[in-house]
Design an enzyme around this catalytic site. Structure first.
Site, PDB file in Angstrom:
ATOM      1  N   ASP A  37      30.053  42.028  40.541  1.00  0.00           N
ATOM      2  CA  ASP A  37      29.850  43.090  39.546  1.00  0.00           C
ATOM      3  C   ASP A  37      28.893  44.164  40.062  1.00  0.00           C
ATOM      4  O   ASP A  37      27.992  43.886  40.844  1.00  0.00           O
ATOM      5  CB  ASP A  37      29.238  42.491  38.266  1.00  0.00           C
ATOM      6  CG  ASP A  37      30.296  41.820  37.407  1.00  0.00           C
ATOM      7  OD1 ASP A  37      31.466  41.748  37.843  1.00  0.00           O
ATOM      8  OD2 ASP A  37      29.954  41.374  36.306  1.00  0.00           O
ATOM      9  N   ASP A  39      40.820  39.127  35.884  1.00  0.00           N
ATOM     10  CA  ASP A  39      39.625  38.465  36.409  1.00  0.00           C
ATOM     11  C   ASP A  39      39.950  37.125  37.083  1.00  0.00           C
ATOM     12  O   ASP A  39      41.127  36.747  37.205  1.00  0.00           O
ATOM     13  CB  ASP A  39      38.635  38.285  35.244  1.00  0.00           C
ATOM     14  CG  ASP A  39      37.194  38.539  35.657  1.00  0.00           C
ATOM     15  OD1 ASP A  39      36.865  38.279  36.824  1.00  0.00           O
ATOM     16  OD2 ASP A  39      36.413  38.971  34.796  1.00  0.00           O
TER      17      ASP A  39
END
Ligand SMILES: *[C@@H]1O[C@H](CO)[C@@H](O)[C@H](O)[C@H]1NC(C)=O
Ligand SMILES: *[C@@H]1O[C@H](CO)[C@@H](O)[C@H](O)[C@H]1NC(C)=O
Ligand SMILES: *[C@@H]1O[C@H](CO)[C@@H](O)[C@H](O)[C@H]1NC(C)=O
Ligand SMILES: *[C@@H]1O[C@H](CO)[C@@H](O)[C@H](O)[C@H]1NC(C)=O
Ligand SMILES: *[C@@H]1O[C@H](CO)[C@@H](O)[C@H](O)[C@H]1NC(C)=O
Ligand SMILES: *[C@@H]1O[C@H](CO)[C@@H](O)[C@H](O)[C@H]1NC(C)=O
Ligand SMILES: *[C@@H]1O[C@H](CO)[C@@H](O)[C@H](O)[C@H]1NC(C)=O
Length: 432
Positions: free
Chosen positions: A206, A146
């Site tokens: 996302d 991430d």
């Protein structure tokens, strides 16, 4: 110090080669806990889900990676190694990896190229070698990496590339093949450099659970994010559609493109509706000179819509000569949606699962789901080379030369068609 545009050019020159560690030749498939569970992770969750992935036939459709997302660790020990949370993972991570491997699945883990993960746990920036080696020692097969708390090491392609490249090198140095899934949300144009250091490079934020409008940012690879313990039969039928998965896993690896996008006067609570045509080249299952062609009609209207596209629209990016040849023959139209399993069959599979604890209820787990594609036994590439009927959807109509492809598409729905060339005397002569 070179001026930044020169360093970028130097970077791009050096970046002509894609990662070649044998992984993710086609898009990875699997399951990640984040969307349904957030930080609520545990050994039991992964074990239970893994069991369901096997029982529901998803493993044999290609869903291989069970990916543990954020919130699994509990800081670092005196040697700088990440320590798994002992309440959530009492037997440690190597035990979890072993469980996954014993089921024929692969195990993925999560960290951030930052000081902290997005959930505020210890990140891997500055600890890349230690973390990569621990993951390799535990038997990890996949890293989702991430972009939170990156200490400002972002803002140009070079800076982001270099930050993510440290982990690429650390993973490679372990000698264990670990699929590197770079997740920097599309910042600093990862589509330009991601492929040179990672197996996968996310280009958007996302995904969300919303189907009333198409989302331009979301090409969505097939990583499931749902709670499989409460999966509905119709959802299992959708994610088990082998004819659609075969498009995702196509050996050409060529992406589809949007050909047109029109707003419509079909207005709902979100505003105007819209319709889109996408098309792209697929592996030839006819064995001739002509690729199969994917056609996707996306209906963003609030009502069912009859959508049309001419062969010229569909083949528009093939170049002048190929476009003329492709539009001059007839095409068989296969509906990739029509051949999915019925909801009844999906429900029988759910009911027969040993992981739901009711295998004894009278269903025969070896007979339900019969006739589904088994990618463990035969790869999608081989299935397409064999023109396996399970991968080709249902034959519907034939489109004549220079003709039009038509489909009735449900509201907020999609029609996905595979066109296969019908050999003519001329093309057959060419093959002889
Ligand atoms: C490391 O990188 C080399 C060069 O790209 C590649 O051949 C090799 O398979 C990689 N090894 C691992 C374990 O990723
Ligand atoms: C740190 O590493 C040493 C040497 O490998 C090992 O003996 C020791 O147990 C490790 N300490 C911790 C807290 O893991
Ligand atoms: C598709 O074609 C049909 C019949 O020609 C026509 O009625 C319909 O309006 C067309 N649909 C669109 C979205 O253009
Ligand atoms: C697709 O073909 C299968 C097998 O022939 C058939 O059972 C099914 O009803 C067809 N689906 C549609 C939507 O026509
Ligand atoms: C199987 O188990 C699930 C979950 O425990 C339950 O919801 C379902 O009703 C059971 N099915 C049958 C046929 O007993
Ligand atoms: C389940 O079906 C298979 C295949 O038809 C059969 O061989 C097997 O005996 C059946 N098992 C039970 C418990 O009925
Ligand atoms: C799929 O094929 C593999 C390898 O041949 C086999 O072990 C497995 O049982 C098959 N799965 C199903 C659901 O039949």
């Amino acid at each position: 110090m070179l001026p930044s545009y020169l360093t970028t050019l130097a970077l791009l020159a050096q970046l002509s080669v894609a990662v070649n560690n044998g992984l993710a030749r086609t898009p990875q498939m699997g399951w990640d806990n984040w969307n349904s569970f957030g930080c609520d992770v545990s050994e039991e969750l992964l074990q239970g889900t893994a069991r369901l992935i096997v029982d529901y036939g998803l493993k044999d459709l290609g869903y291989q990676y069970v990916i543990l997302d954020d919130c699994w660790s509990n800081g670092r020990d005196g040697n700088g190694s990440l320590v798994p949370n002992s309440k959530k993972f009492p037997n440690g991570m190597a035990a979890v990896a072993e469980d996954m491997h014993s089921l024929g699945l692969k195990f993925g883990i999560y960290s951030s190229a930052g000081v902290y993960t997005c959930g505020g746990y210890a990140g891997s920036l500055g600890y890349e070698e230690i973390d990569a080696q621990n993951w390799a020692d535990w038997g990890v097969d996949y890293l989702k990496y991430d972009n939170c708390y990156n200490s400002g090491q972002a803002g140009t392609q070079l800076i982001s590339h270099d930050r993510y490249n440290v982990m690429a090198k650390a993973l490679n140095a372990t000698g264990r093949p670990i699929l590197y899934s770079l997740c920097n949300w599309g910042e600093d144009y990862p589509w330009n450099w991601g492929s040179t250091i990672a197996n996968s490079w996310r280009i958007s934020g996302d995904v969300t659970d919303f189907y009333d409008r198409p989302d331009d940012r979301c090409p969505c690879p097939l990583i499931l994010g749902n709670d499989l313990r409460i999966v509905k039969a119709q959802d299992l039928a959708i994610i088990s559609n082998q004819a659609v998965i075969a498009v995702n896993q196509d050996p050409l690896g060529s992406s589809a493109s949007r050909r047109w996008h029109y707003e419509t006067e079909d207005i709902d609570e979100y505003g105007k509706g819209s319709i889109q045509l996408w098309s792209g080249s697929l592996y030839s299952t006819t064995g001739g000179d002509y690729n199969d062609i994917l056609v996707v009609f996306l209906n963003g209207n609030n009502s069912p819509t009859t959508m049309n596209a001419t062969l010229v629209d569909i083949f528009t990016d093939l170049g002048t000569a190929r476009l003329a040849a492709y539009a001059a023959i007839s095409w068989e139209v296969r509906d990739l949606w029509g051949s999915r399993m019925s909801n009844e069959e999906a429900q029988a599979i759910i009911d027969a699962s040993s992981a739901t604890g009711n295998l004894t209820s009278g269903y025969n787990a070896t007979t339900v789901g019969e006739g589904r594609y088994n990618a463990t036994a035969k790869s999608y590439a081989q299935g397409l080379a064999d023109a396996d009927p399970l991968l080709l959807g249902n034959a519907t109509t034939t489109v004549q030369p220079s003709g039009t492809v038509t489909a009735d598409v449900d509201r907020h729905g999609v029609a996905m068609l595979r066109l296969r060339a019908i050999p003519t005397e001329a093309t057959m002569k060419r093959e002889l």
